[in-house]
Design a protein around this motif. Sequence first.
Motif, mmCIF file in Angstrom:
data_model
loop_
_atom_site.group_PDB
_atom_site.id
_atom_site.type_symbol
_atom_site.label_atom_id
_atom_site.label_comp_id
_atom_site.label_asym_id
_atom_site.label_seq_id
_atom_site.Cartn_x
_atom_site.Cartn_y
_atom_site.Cartn_z
ATOM 1 N N GLY A 59 0.893 -1.191 -0.170
ATOM 2 C CA GLY A 59 0.067 0.039 -0.078
ATOM 3 C C GLY A 59 0.728 1.295 0.094
ATOM 4 N N PHE A 60 1.997 1.239 0.618
ATOM 5 C CA PHE A 60 2.760 2.565 0.539
ATOM 6 C C PHE A 60 3.995 2.542 -0.118
ATOM 7 N N GLY A 61 4.643 1.305 -0.497
ATOM 8 C CA GLY A 61 5.883 1.505 -1.253
ATOM 9 C C GLY A 61 7.043 1.152 -0.343
ATOM 10 N N VAL A 62 8.119 0.713 -0.973
ATOM 11 C CA VAL A 62 9.301 0.538 -0.188
ATOM 12 C C VAL A 62 10.077 1.713 0.583
ATOM 13 N N SER A 63 9.930 2.674 -0.158
ATOM 14 C CA SER A 63 10.736 3.856 0.471
ATOM 15 C C SER A 63 10.066 4.654 1.413
ATOM 16 N N VAL A 64 8.668 4.938 1.444
ATOM 17 C CA VAL A 64 7.893 5.381 2.351
ATOM 18 C C VAL A 64 7.630 4.328 3.694
ATOM 19 N N THR A 65 7.681 3.019 3.336
ATOM 20 C CA THR A 65 7.642 2.077 4.544
ATOM 21 C C THR A 65 8.829 2.096 5.198
ATOM 22 N N CYS A 66 10.050 2.224 4.673
ATOM 23 C CA CYS A 66 11.360 2.109 5.224
ATOM 24 C C CYS A 66 11.405 3.512 6.042
ATOM 25 N N ASP A 67 10.844 4.675 5.468
ATOM 26 C CA ASP A 67 10.983 5.700 6.291
ATOM 27 C C ASP A 67 10.248 5.587 7.498
#
Length: 238
Positions: A59-67
């Motif tokens: 739902g949020f993608g890799v970049s946003v999730t990691c942040d």
Amino acid sequence: METYKPAEIAKELHISTSALRHYESWGAVPAPARGANGYRLYTKEHLAYFRCLRAMFPGFGVSVTCDVLRSIQKKDVDTAFWLVNKEQATLYHEKAAADQTLALLDMLELPPFPNRKLKRFMTIGEIAAFTGSTTSAIRHWEKEGILAPERDPVNGYRLFTPVHARKILLIRTLRNTVYFLKNMKEIVQAVDNQSLDKAKVITEQAIFTIHERNRQQMLGVHHLIELCKETGLYPFNE
């Protein structure tokens, strides 16, 4: 303290142990302690991080999730939640744009404009005034292959029709959304071929995809709350 081997975590989440190492290297999961043999010793907190990460990816993608997960490690819940909120707001606007597109496609005629007469052929200045667009934007959409006006054989000026007006109204509705980038050209081409039914199907499919992503985001938020509980960051008012 109960600990887990990498293979146990991997089996639980149906992923490989190398994926666990990748997530750890991204800084999305706290570095685990090591046993006497050098093996990683994951805890229930690590398991909560991995579960949250896997749930948020769709739902949020890799970049946003990691942040988001890096913010949780810093105990900065507000930053984490605002990152999530921003993505949800973006998705909401995509849904609104898709709904507006479907409504436009359902219209049998172009919406009336007071004191504006729709001509059979219009110059770029006239079509820009009629649709509330700029001539530079219309030239850009032509360059992108979304619009293809005819040319006056005498002076070479662009000639726009009522069909172009409908297209430009659609483009204006969606131009600032991810939904536009993925679907607009196909929708406009369907309108160009007088296939409004096909354009509606494309739009309805996009709306279905948006619904699916919204559900994925809600699941990701649920696991984010569970992670906050496991890390002692929830309840927030205590």
